[in-house]
Write an enzyme that holds these catalytic residues in place. Structure first.
Site, PDB file in Angstrom:
ATOM      1  N   LYS A 288       0.850  -1.186   0.000  1.00 27.84           N
ATOM      2  CA  LYS A 288       0.000   0.000   0.000  1.00 27.84           C
ATOM      3  C   LYS A 288       0.886   1.236   0.000  1.00 27.84           C
ATOM      4  CE  LYS A 288      -3.924   2.162   2.250  1.00 27.84           C
ATOM      5  NZ  LYS A 288      -3.442   3.531   1.953  1.00 27.84           N
ATOM      6  N   LYS A 483      -3.621  -2.466   7.317  1.00 23.73           N
ATOM      7  CA  LYS A 483      -2.555  -1.606   7.799  1.00 23.73           C
ATOM      8  C   LYS A 483      -1.977  -2.181   9.085  1.00 23.73           C
ATOM      9  CE  LYS A 483      -3.622   2.985   5.979  1.00 23.73           C
ATOM     10  NZ  LYS A 483      -3.776   4.400   6.363  1.00 23.73           N
TER      11      LYS A 483
END
Length: 980
Positions: A288, A483
């Site tokens: 990401k 995340k």
């Protein structure tokens, strides 16, 4: 046989008067907005708009673009170079007023004149000033201005040169401006000003207008983002679009597909979602990137290149409009056979010197620097210089359009295959790259790549289904982002809408959360216990959150820290003229054109409608749901240590943080829930529920018989306990059964129904820590409800304590008034000795409290800057690089952390923050880089081998973070002070 092309929309009548459009549509919309009629507002809007569309079709024709581009100026691609100040100066110059006149100064400060009796639009104020000095133009029927004429004027305004040739003086002297001012009536002039200022003339009725014209118009507009394309294709409401027609077009920006956020720590369920439900054997894992989502529209073999953001903003001027200019376009090398294509990817900032990605917030600044530094495609030779070591870098990860053929219905693996075949990045320049991906098959693969993201200091990972199609403007299970869950971070940073503001010692903005149609409106204290296992989300934690329309906003927090002077000025410019005085002009819940705005006991001095407001990205240490914060905000809680990271210009009121997301994040991050604990199912049959109640009564009788009495503290008292108790400070939960056992141990009696004689009511104590159905019912019947904390504190102090506000969960006004007399204004008891836990709660409750300014308008600035216990919740591990020669730097950092309440630990696994001391000369030597990598590797190894040792992943920061936090009097975002 030759195919016959379908004719486009055509109008069979001349263009109607612009005044007719103003009277039949714009004015009627405004009248409904200000009307007190009891008939549903939504239906009245719909009737007016449908009637107007019907008249247009029957009296004018099927080409609706001339109207649509005027009714939705915010969607118009034309730019008129007209801001508030420009319009005011042009109007004053037309009236021959001195630039220093009181009238012009009053107009420049027009936002301060907005009140309950005045207009909230600059256009109305300007027209009012004009009407006082000039007569309204008398235009006969033949001279009336048509809709087409107005659009021609707007085209000329859009084509005007920039300064100095296009300044206010030249505009006022032009024949175009003279025609506008001399031929438009006051009513027309008002809406014309709105249009050139790009004010939403239709308010919130954009979708209603689009749907009235054609049922597919709204969805098609989300794909092409162009009103002209919509009206050219959709002019017959009987002809509906097929699924394959909702597709992409070159030079038409679209809303990209986004990754779905999963808050669950159960990677098994994520794998099941990607593999079992999708029927796949593997999934893709991508890094990401911390940048800005961009789409590149490449056409005519590179002679035209466009760059669009996720919201359709054109950033071509930053990156180059063709292959001969800009910091990116000259390096966009495609196969010679590619005539046109659309690339989807992320624009990041890259530093060649350190070979690292720079923070997200400087992406545009880096691009502008690179643009200003380059006048030719050969400027790449300057990459070795110190000033140009950083530059924009486009990371392509998808190919959506190729040689006039949309690829969104192709599977992801095939699109990636084509991407690698047509795009030829040059690694020497580091301007264009293809984002690499790896294959994943199980949970171990996710953990491995997440650990790698930690080592690389990355944003996280994205998991993608290789068989999935590309669905614009959607979040679905085919793309899932994960995340690293850092200890100090509340989920991801929250994008909150500004709802109000206060100007006191320091400007602060009150921010709120959106309520969706399926989200229950909170009441004060209704979500005080946000860490309970919320059954609404427990039943299916992986399903999509509600995607219905937003019906309102609730206040959540006040933010003052982190907003720079430039950002403060930018917010003021973006919201100028949109503020309402709360006392004189409060938001009306009955006005359905305004979505519901709900505030707690804390009201701002000024409020703003979310549709006119801005979105701020907020980071916080934790959620504060202590008793002192229950009523301040409509959510029943607020943020502890809130800090503004940036203004989210790519988001608006419709895409900000929602109550559903908030409740979901709190559920999955609650302290009582272990990583592998499955939340209770929400749906149960009636029989199962009945058996559960009977079993509970049986267990309770057994509890009464088996528990030994240790004291007579509660002798003669009866207790009816409704719920568990969760302590937000210690993050511990005490079950209902444990509370009952404590009561019995201290000599009290537990009852399981409220059939009590009137003379025994004074002996009964009703206990609850949550507002469940039973608790609300008893409150409605007039019962007082106490917090379970009263029982626990009575046991702690070994005496029956007098009732104080912290023990009153919901009591009568008389009882609460009496309870308040036993505390000082800060919540400290007059009657009970304070303990360490109570002191900590009082400090937390009052540390961030905001009080009304003194009448003198002055406060003690020195006292307001003392960061009491700034690092009190921090457990810090300090690591000095082996190449550090200045030992004083590490000792000084340690001293500062201790001075402001931090705790120094000796093991990484015990820490929630890592401070790495770099060399004193800040040189990034090979030894220092090795030290940095060693620290990240240690964290990653613990994460993969024994994750239970870490609650989450501690941040690694430089000592400058400590100094910045002390200076700002708040813990600033750690990601702004990374160790590169």
């Amino acid at each position: 046989m030759e195919s016959v092309s379908t004719p486009g929309p055509q109008n069979f009548a001349p263009s109607p008067d612009f005044k007719w459009l103003c009277q039949e549509l714009f004015t009627k919309i405004d009248q409904i907005r200000n009307s007190k009629e009891k008939r549903p507002t939504r239906q009245r809007y719909r009737d007016v708009i449908n009637n107007f569309v019907r008249m247009w079709r029957t009296t004018v024709g099927s080409d609706f673009y001339p109207v649509l581009v005027l009714a939705l100026p915010q969607r118009d691609r034309r730019t008129f170079q007209m801001k508030d100040v420009t319009l005011i100066r042009a109007v004053c110059a037309t009236l021959h007023l001195d630039p220093k006149s009181t009238t012009q100064q009053r107009l420049l400060n027009w936002k301060s004149r907005i009140g309950s009796g005045g207009s909230n639009r600059l256009s109305s104020i300007c027209v009012h000033e004009i009407a006082q000095r000039r007569k309204e133009p008398l235009v006969d029927r033949q001279q009336r201005v048509s809709i087409d004429t107005v659009n021609d004027w707007l085209n000329q305004l859009a084509e005007r040169p920039t300064r100095p040739a296009g300044g206010v003086n030249n505009l006022v002297k032009s024949e175009l401006w003279q025609d506008i001012m001399n031929k438009l009536s006051y009513l027309e002039l008002k809406y014309f000003f709105d249009i050139i200022l790009k004010i939403k003339v239709m308010g919130s009725q954009e979708n209603t207008l689009l749907y009235a014209w054609h049922p597919d118009a709204r969805d098609y507009l989300s794909v092409v983002s162009d009103l002209y394309s919509v009206t050219q294709k959709l002019f017959d409401p009987e002809k509906r679009l097929q699924n394959d027609e909702f597709t992409l077009q070159i030079d038409s920006p679209f809303s990209p597909q986004l990754a779905k956020r999963i808050s669950s720590t159960s990677y098994e369920k994520i794998v099941n979602k990607l593999l079992v439900r999708q029927g796949q054997e593997m999934f893709f894992i991508e890094e990401k990137m911390d940048g800005e989502r961009l789409q590149i529209h490449y056409s005519n073999y590179g002679q035209s290149i466009k760059y669009y953001s996720r919201r359709g903003t054109d950033y071509t001027y930053l990156y180059g409009s063709d292959s001969s200019q800009g910091p990116i376009s000259p390096f966009l090398k495609l196969d010679p056979k590619v005539e046109n294509c659309i690339l989807d990817g992320e624009m990041i900032s890259f530093d060649n010197e350190t070979n690292s990605v720079l923070p997200f917030g400087i992406v545009k600044s880096v691009a502008k620097h690179a643009t200003d530094s380059s006048s030719s495609p050969g400027f790449s030779s300057g990459l070795t210089t110190e000033t140009e070591s950083f530059h924009p870098l486009f990371m392509a990860f998808d190919l959506l359009f190729l040689n006039d053929k949309p690829l969104i219905n192709y599977p992801l693996w095939q699109r990636k295959k084509y991407l690698n075949q047509v795009l030829r990045p040059n690694p020497l320049h580091n301007r264009i790259r293809i984002l690499s991906h790896n294959e994943g098959h199980n949970v171990d693969d996710i953990k491995k790549h997440l650990a790698f993201a930690v080592k690389a200091n990355s944003e996280g990972i994205i998991l993608k289904n290789p068989q999935a199609k590309y669905v614009p403007a959607s979040r679905n299970d085919s793309w899932i982002k994960i995340k690293p869950e850092y200890l100090d971070q509340f989920g991801e940073n929250m994008d909150l809408i500004v709802m109000g503001k206060d100007s006191a010692v320091k400007d602060s903005y009150m921010c709120g959360i959106a309520l969706q149609e399926s989200t229950k409106t909170p009441t004060p204290t209704s979500i005080v216990d946000l860490d309970t296992q919320n059954e609404e989300y427990a039943d299916n934690e992986m399903e999509d959150l509600p995607s219905r329309k937003i019906i309102g906003f609730v206040s959540f927090c006040s933010i003052a820290n982190g907003i720079s002077k430039n950002e403060l000025q930018e917010i003021q410019n973006m919201t100028r003229g949109k503020w309402h005085n709360f006392k004189d002009d409060p938001p009306l819940a009955s006005d359905q054109d305004l979505v519901m705005l709900q505030f707690g006991s804390k009201k701002p001095r000024e409020w703003i409608h979310p549709k006119d407001s801005v979105v701020l990205e907020i980071k916080a240490r934790s959620i504060d749901n202590t008793e002192s914060q229950i009523n301040n905000f409509a959510t029943g809680c607020t943020l502890y240590g809130g800090y503004c990271k940036t203004i989210r210009k790519d988001k608006d009121w419709s895409s900000c943080y929602t109550m559903a997301e908030f409740q979901r994040d709190r559920f999955f991050k609650s302290g009582h829930r272990e990583a592998n604990t499955t939340p209770p199912a929400a749906k149960r049959s009636g029989n199962k529920r009945r058996r559960k109640i009977l079993r509970f009564i049986s267990d309770s009788n057994e509890l009464q018989n088996k528990t030994e009495v240790a004291s007579n503290l509660f002798h003669g008292m009866n207790f009816y306990v409704i719920s568990d108790y969760y302590n937000p400070l210690t993050k511990t939960r005490i079950s209902r059964n444990q509370i009952n056992r404590e009561v019995i141990t201290q000599g009290g009696a537990v009852v399981y129904n409220l059939i009590t004689k009137p003379d025994e009511m004074n002996k009964l104590r009703i206990i609850s820590g949550t507002y469940n159905i039973e608790c609300k019912t008893l409150i409605e019947r007039g019962y007082d409800v106490l917090s379970p904390r009263w029982i626990l504190d009575c046991v702690l102090y070994k005496k029956v304590l007098s009732l104080e506000p912290i023990y009153c969960f919901n009591v009568s006004d008389e009882l609460m008034k009496l309870a308040k007399t036993r505390n000082d204004p800060f919540g400290d008891s007059y009657q009970t000795n304070i303990n360490e836990r109570t002191l900590q709660e009082i400090i937390q409750a009052n540390l961030h409290s905001e009080y009304e300014p003194l009448d003198t308008g002055k406060l003690d600035d020195e006292m307001s800057t003392i960061p009491l216990l700034l690092f009190s919740k921090r457990k810090i591990y300090i690591q000095e690089c082996v190449c550090v020669t200045d030992c004083l730097k590490g000792s000084l950092t340690e001293w500062k952390l201790k001075l402001y309440g931090g705790t120094i630990v000796n093991k990484i696994t015990e820490s929630n923050l890592l401070v790495l001391i770099p060399p004193s000369d800040n040189s990034f030597t090979a030894v220092f880089k090795e030290s940095v990598q060693l620290i990240r590797s240690q964290i990653a190894d613990v994460l993969t081998s024994n994750p239970d040792q870490l609650e989450a992943i501690p941040r690694v920061v430089s000592p400058e973070w400590v100094d910045a936090s002390i200076k700002e009097n708040v813990q600033v975002p750690e990601e702004l002070y990374p160790i590169i």
